[in-house]
Design an enzyme around this catalytic site. Structure first.
Site, PDB file in Angstrom:
ATOM      1  N   ASP A  68      26.878  -4.846  33.580  1.00 29.82           N
ATOM      2  CA  ASP A  68      25.963  -4.180  34.510  1.00 29.82           C
ATOM      3  C   ASP A  68      26.537  -2.872  35.064  1.00 29.82           C
ATOM      4  O   ASP A  68      26.590  -2.663  36.278  1.00 29.82           O
ATOM      5  CB  ASP A  68      25.627  -5.106  35.692  1.00 29.82           C
ATOM      6  CG  ASP A  68      25.255  -6.505  35.258  1.00 29.82           C
ATOM      7  OD1 ASP A  68      24.436  -6.636  34.344  1.00 29.82           O
ATOM      8  OD2 ASP A  68      25.774  -7.469  35.852  1.00 29.82           O
ATOM      9  N   GLU A 278      14.214  -6.671  35.220  1.00 31.19           N
ATOM     10  CA  GLU A 278      15.348  -6.470  36.118  1.00 31.19           C
ATOM     11  C   GLU A 278      16.024  -5.142  35.781  1.00 31.19           C
ATOM     12  O   GLU A 278      15.610  -4.426  34.870  1.00 31.19           O
ATOM     13  CB  GLU A 278      16.352  -7.617  35.999  1.00 31.19           C
ATOM     14  CG  GLU A 278      16.998  -7.731  34.634  1.00 31.19           C
ATOM     15  CD  GLU A 278      17.925  -8.938  34.505  1.00 31.19           C
ATOM     16  OE1 GLU A 278      18.039  -9.707  35.470  1.00 31.19           O
ATOM     17  OE2 GLU A 278      18.536  -9.101  33.437  1.00 31.19           O
TER      18      GLU A 278
END
Length: 375
Positions: A68, A278
């Site tokens: 991420d 997301e």
């Protein structure tokens, strides 16, 4: 940054996973700064790729697992704020409990392709008074001569909130505020500062990210963990709020960001190759706002454009095809006239919860649109 069990992978993606997986031990690290080259040693227990898979890029670091990546250029240098994956010894489930990360490291590099420095632990969950567990994907900003780290964690009631921590250095250590941001929810904070100086925080992730539980504006604990709207209903979008001048609070209630198709109609929940899942990221180029995000269970990174940071955004296309692994999460920066995408896959471990970050050049056309890359 949510994961699903391997049996529910799309068949074509499942074939990309390595044929031989090695057991991985915990790679939690609290070491001070270290310099790491892309050819450095792998984390303990990591398995080299054995399926003959060819990768576009190599992992940026190999001594801890990272995912991420939120990348920023501060004072001409690239700083990366990733999740820190660990082997928590928990079985995979749809709620992502096995993503039990406990701290954040900050990485830096002078230029793309240069040496990567791991500056050690910048924030630990034990130093966040309100947090219970699961420090997922963070982001960072610089303003007011201060560096701000925005991060999601579950509170003591197991509800995801967004916290903020501050530092005088881009590498930390960061000191967390005593409470999460009032009115915050869900996961994957992405902070964007406009050319006029206004800053906006985008958040959201469905399934284990809990965004579907906020459909009425209040948290609904009774909503089944994976319940989305019906396929013919409008898909939930990320949320956005303008930040206060001190960057510690919302200056307004969070608003839902609408994502439309080329005909101006909202994307539906059943449109799983385009709807938001997301990992939102926002940047601005030639007066246009670009919202890029993950489609989750269809494993794409896509983008949409708008004339306003609030949207609505119009879907434009695919930035990146599926990575090896289940989750996909990214950031986009410009350096020296070139555009780059930071992302993750599972080249080192072959396990969906033990990931490694990478970077690749992102082709951009004269009209601002993106080409599609295959990682």
């Amino acid at each position: 940054m949510l994961s699903k069990p391997l049996p529910r992978l799309l068949p074509s993606l499942a074939l990309l996973l390595p044929l031989a997986l090695a057991l991985a031990t915990s790679c939690q690290s609290n070491t001070p700064e270290t310099d790491t080259a892309a050819s450095g040693s792998q984390p303990a227990g990591a398995a080299p790729d054995s399926a003959g898979t060819k990768f576009l890029s190599k992992p940026l670091i190999k001594d801890i697992y990272t995912a991420d990546p939120s990348a920023h250029v501060f004072d001409g240098k690239i700083y990366i704020y990733p999740s820190h994956d660990i082997e928590a010894g928990m079985p995979e489930n749809d709620n992502g409990d096995h993503f039990a990360m406990r701290d954040y490291h900050v990485l830096s590099m002078d230029s793309i392709g240069g040496k990567v420095t791991d500056h050690g632990v910048a924030l630990d969950i034990k130093d966040v008074a309100w947090a219970g567990r699961q420090m997922w994907a963070p982001d960072a900003a610089f303003k007011n001569d201060t560096y701000y780290l925005y991060f999601p964690a579950k509170d003591k009631q197991d509800v995801f909130r967004i916290g903020v921590a501050t530092s005088t250095s881009p590498t930390g250590p960061f000191k967390a505020q005593p409470q999460p941001i009032e009115g915050s929810m869900s996961i994957d904070p992405a902070i964007f500062t406009d050319t006029n100086g206004g800053s906006y925080l985008y958040v959201g992730g469905i399934w284990g990210g809990q965004l579907q539980r906020w459909r009425t504006g209040q948290y609904d604990a009774s909503n089944p963990k994976e319940q989305e709207p019906a396929d013919n209903e409008v898909a939930p979008g990320p949320r956005v709020a303008r930040m206060s001048s001190d960057m510690l609070r919302f200056a307004e209630p969070m608003k839902e960001v609408k994502i439309l198709d080329q005909d101006g109609k909202p994307l539906l929940a059943g449109d799983k190759s385009r709807r938001f899942f997301e990992g939102a990221w926002v940047h601005k180029h030639n007066g246009t706002y670009y919202l890029s995000y993950s489609t989750g269970d269809t494993h794409l990174l896509v983008y949409a454009t708008s004339t306003s940071p609030y949207g609505p955004f119009t879907y434009q296309g695919i930035i990146m095809n599926p990575v090896q692994g289940w989750t996909t999460h990214h950031s986009i920066i410009e350096q020296q006239g070139k555009w780059y995408i930071f992302y993750h896959d599972t080249e080192l471990s072959g396990k969906t919860w033990l990931r490694n970050i990478k970077v690749a050049e992102l082709p951009r056309n004269a009209d601002g649109s993106f080409g599609t890359i295959t990682p």
